[in-house]
Design an enzyme around this catalytic site. Structure first.
Site, PDB file in Angstrom:
ATOM      1  N   ASP A  83       0.853  -1.191   0.000  1.00 50.54           N
ATOM      2  CA  ASP A  83       0.000   0.000   0.000  1.00 50.54           C
ATOM      3  C   ASP A  83       0.890   1.242   0.000  1.00 50.54           C
ATOM      4  OD1 ASP A  83      -2.071   1.800   0.286  1.00 50.54           O
ATOM      5  OD2 ASP A  83      -3.060   0.672   1.889  1.00 50.54           O
ATOM      6  N   ASP A  94      -3.537   7.390  -3.331  1.00 51.27           N
ATOM      7  CA  ASP A  94      -3.454   6.225  -2.437  1.00 51.27           C
ATOM      8  C   ASP A  94      -3.754   4.993  -3.287  1.00 51.27           C
ATOM      9  OD1 ASP A  94      -3.706   4.450  -0.309  1.00 51.27           O
ATOM     10  OD2 ASP A  94      -5.450   5.424   0.580  1.00 51.27           O
ATOM     11  N   HIS A 154     -12.321   5.515   1.347  1.00 52.78           N
ATOM     12  CA  HIS A 154     -12.450   6.744   2.136  1.00 52.78           C
ATOM     13  C   HIS A 154     -12.235   7.961   1.266  1.00 52.78           C
ATOM     14  CE1 HIS A 154      -8.044   6.705   1.900  1.00 52.78           C
ATOM     15  NE2 HIS A 154      -8.193   5.393   2.027  1.00 52.78           N
ATOM     16  N   HIS A 162      -7.852  10.179   5.702  1.00 48.59           N
ATOM     17  CA  HIS A 162      -9.154   9.507   5.796  1.00 48.59           C
ATOM     18  C   HIS A 162     -10.213  10.533   6.127  1.00 48.59           C
ATOM     19  CE1 HIS A 162      -6.854   5.683   6.346  1.00 48.59           C
ATOM     20  NE2 HIS A 162      -7.801   5.294   5.523  1.00 48.59           N
ATOM     21  N   GLU A 187     -11.022   0.598  -1.935  1.00 45.41           N
ATOM     22  CA  GLU A 187     -10.031  -0.424  -1.597  1.00 45.41           C
ATOM     23  C   GLU A 187     -10.652  -1.721  -1.082  1.00 45.41           C
ATOM     24  OE1 GLU A 187      -7.340   0.498   1.714  1.00 45.41           O
ATOM     25  OE2 GLU A 187      -8.292   2.444   1.885  1.00 45.41           O
ATOM     26  N   GLU A 278      -6.359  -1.245  -4.640  1.00 50.29           N
ATOM     27  CA  GLU A 278      -6.848   0.114  -4.348  1.00 50.29           C
ATOM     28  C   GLU A 278      -6.450   1.099  -5.433  1.00 50.29           C
ATOM     29  OE1 GLU A 278      -5.201   1.803  -0.729  1.00 50.29           O
ATOM     30  OE2 GLU A 278      -6.790   3.308  -0.625  1.00 50.29           O
TER      31      GLU A 278
END
Ligand code: MN
Ligand code: MN
Length: 295
Positions: A83, A94, A154, A162, A187, A278
């Site tokens: 990640d 992200d 998110h 977040h 994700e 993600e």
């Protein structure tokens, strides 16, 4: 949303995508997990970004937040969720991918990847969060696995890793809608076990909480360093690299004073294997969907 903001989000997404590709190729048998994390963070820097959070490689039954500072892992046959988060002036990309070193978990890796692709294909202004969650749940269950229900996508804000909305990985019933101008990460996690994660082990990922005055000299030094992270998550390794082992005393003190939030590794409750995929999504002012992590 202003053009300049959109450009910065795209740039962050682009650097995140390139770094993810680079990092993925470093996860090979006999490589050191901690060295891979160091190299990933060097790459982010080289490409002109900063880490939005510490790079993480969570293996096997761990789904997230594994980022060791001393107990290194040498890769052999792990299932590894990588990640990566990058920010450019606070605008965040992200993205995550799973590497199956044993070659025995191809369907589990496919399940989270297809769930992500199918979720992205239903995203447009006006779609409800439960429709996105349902696309994820259906894709993962089709393979006979469980979506991880207590982890979610998110919203992403400026220097906010977040934020709202929380994008469910299952048909949650939420009638909240996707709107123009939103930036968010989707994700999906697929599990061979419970599909519920819980804290497992000692936290090395933290975020600044309530600032308080501290007297201890080393704690003050560490605090000054933490302030340069602009309320984004950070990890023990960054601080021990800079200040040595005494950084841990500082972290412990700040934890005891309630100054920092800690995020322990998250493991599937029944020790199932977990895969993750993600991407960061941007809905521009015209309602066009831009996946910032795809070049
Ligand atoms: Mn992520
Ligand atoms: Mn995320």
């Amino acid at each position: 949303m202003e053009d300049l903001e959109i450009e910065k989000i795209k740039k962050a997404g682009n650097i995140a995508a390139q770094t993810l590709e680079y990092g993925k190729n470093l996860i090979v048998k006999d490589a050191s997990l901690m060295q891979v994390l160091d190299k990933i963070e060097e790459k982010i820097d080289e490409l002109g970004g900063k880490p939005a959070f510490p790079a993480q490689i969570s293996c096997n039954h761990l789904a997230a937040h594994f980022c060791p500072d001393e107990d290194d892992i040498i890769f052999s046959d792990q299932l590894a969720c990588l990640d990566v988060g990058v920010h450019v002036d606070g605008y965040i990309g992200d993205t995550a991918v799973t590497v199956d070193l044993s070659g025995k978990n191809k369907n589990l890796v496919k399940a989270s990847k297809e769930a992500l692709d199918n979720a992205i294909s239903v995203v447009k202004p006006g779609v409800t969060l439960t429709e996105i969650g349902k696309a994820i749940q259906d894709s993962i269950q089709k393979y006979g696995f469980a979506p991880v229900r207590n982890l979610s996508g998110h919203g992403l804000g400026k220097f906010e890793q977040h934020t709202k909305p929380s994008i469910p990985n299952f048909d949650s019933g939420s009638d909240e809608k996707i709107e123009k101008g939103m930036v968010f990460a989707i994700e999906p996690f697929a599990s061979t076990g419970a599909g519920i994660v819980q804290d497992s082990g000692i936290a090395t990922v933290f975020m600044m909480g309530n600032k308080r005055p501290v007297r201890n000299m080393i704690t003050r030094q560490v605090l000054r360093e933490i302030e340069t992270y602009n309320n984004l998550p950070f990890t023990t390794r960054w601080l021990t690299n800079k200040f040595g082992a005494k950084a841990k005393y500082a972290l412990r003190e700040m934890e005891q004073l309630g100054m920092i939030h800690s995020y322990p590794p998250l493991a599937d409750r029944d020790k199932g294997l977990v895969s993750q995929a993600e991407h960061t999504i941007l809905i521009d002012n015209d309602g066009k969907v831009i996946v910032t992590t795809k070049m």
